[in-house]
Design a protein around this motif. Structure first.
Motif, PDB file in Angstrom:
ATOM      1  N   SER A 278       4.306  -0.372   3.400  1.00  0.00           N
ATOM      2  CA  SER A 278       3.819   0.793   2.674  1.00  0.00           C
ATOM      3  C   SER A 278       4.969   1.673   2.197  1.00  0.00           C
ATOM      4  O   SER A 278       6.108   1.494   2.609  1.00  0.00           O
TER       5      SER A 278
ATOM      6  N   GLU B 270       0.833  -1.195   0.000  1.00  0.00           N
ATOM      7  CA  GLU B 270       0.000   0.000   0.000  1.00  0.00           C
ATOM      8  C   GLU B 270       0.868   1.246   0.000  1.00  0.00           C
ATOM      9  O   GLU B 270       2.068   1.180   0.265  1.00  0.00           O
TER      10      GLU B 270
ATOM     11  N   MET C 161      -2.816   2.220   7.823  1.00  0.00           N
ATOM     12  CA  MET C 161      -1.710   1.951   6.910  1.00  0.00           C
ATOM     13  C   MET C 161      -0.619   1.180   7.624  1.00  0.00           C
ATOM     14  O   MET C 161      -0.341   1.421   8.799  1.00  0.00           O
TER      15      MET C 161
ATOM     16  N   LYS D 276      -4.802   6.411   1.350  1.00  0.00           N
ATOM     17  CA  LYS D 276      -4.199   5.094   1.173  1.00  0.00           C
ATOM     18  C   LYS D 276      -4.680   4.490  -0.134  1.00  0.00           C
ATOM     19  O   LYS D 276      -5.849   4.613  -0.496  1.00  0.00           O
TER      20      LYS D 276
ATOM     21  N   ASP E 179      -4.268   0.629  -2.211  1.00  0.00           N
ATOM     22  CA  ASP E 179      -3.743  -0.734  -2.236  1.00  0.00           C
ATOM     23  C   ASP E 179      -2.920  -0.905  -3.504  1.00  0.00           C
ATOM     24  O   ASP E 179      -3.324  -0.446  -4.581  1.00  0.00           O
ATOM     25  N   CYS E 180      -1.774  -1.566  -3.362  1.00  0.00           N
ATOM     26  CA  CYS E 180      -0.832  -1.679  -4.474  1.00  0.00           C
ATOM     27  C   CYS E 180      -0.578  -3.152  -4.814  1.00  0.00           C
ATOM     28  O   CYS E 180      -1.317  -4.018  -4.374  1.00  0.00           O
TER      29      CYS E 180
END
Length: 130
Positions: A50, A28, A74, A40, A42-43
């Motif tokens: 993060s 994230e 996070m 934030k 989401d990745c």
């Protein structure tokens, strides 16, 4: 042709990026891509935790990252000033380098709703004039 980032990663191809292109590899990150409000996102999750770019380049990045982390929204992670790159090998931070002599990188974590920054060593790559 084509292929995914996941396929490239599994083949050992170097993946890189700046700004959103750096946070995308983490689980994230902090982004301003949604309504220009820091939030934030989401990745891809290739790297644990993060990421927050522009730590010194945008006045509200640092406090937003701290607020998101302190509130439990996070995960712990890394923050970098403009011009700093984090180099990971096998999902572990290997080095931090910078194109700016005073730019910094941080490991950022939370303990009892208090955010703690640990400054990481950063190698200045110089101006190329030798």
């Amino acid at each position: 042709m084509g292929g995914s980032s996941q396929e490239a990663y599994k083949k050992g191809i170097i993946l890189a990026g700046i700004s959103a292109g750096s946070l995308c590899w983490f689980e994230e990150g902090v982004t301003d891509s949604m309504n220009n409000n820091l939030s934030k996102i989401d990745c891809l999750g290739f790297l644990t935790g993060s990421n927050c770019p522009h730590y010194d380049g945008e006045s509200n990045r640092r406090p937003s990252y701290h607020e998101l982390m302190a509130s439990g929204k996070m995960k712990e992670g890394y923050a970098v000033d403009d011009g700093v790159a984090l180099h990971f090998k096998n999902e572990k931070l290997s080095a931090s380098v910078s194109s700016r002599p005073t730019a910094k990188a941080y490991a950022v974590n939370e303990k009892a709703s208090k955010v703690i920054e640990h400054e990481l060593p950063v190698t200045y790559l110089g101006d190329g004039k030798q």
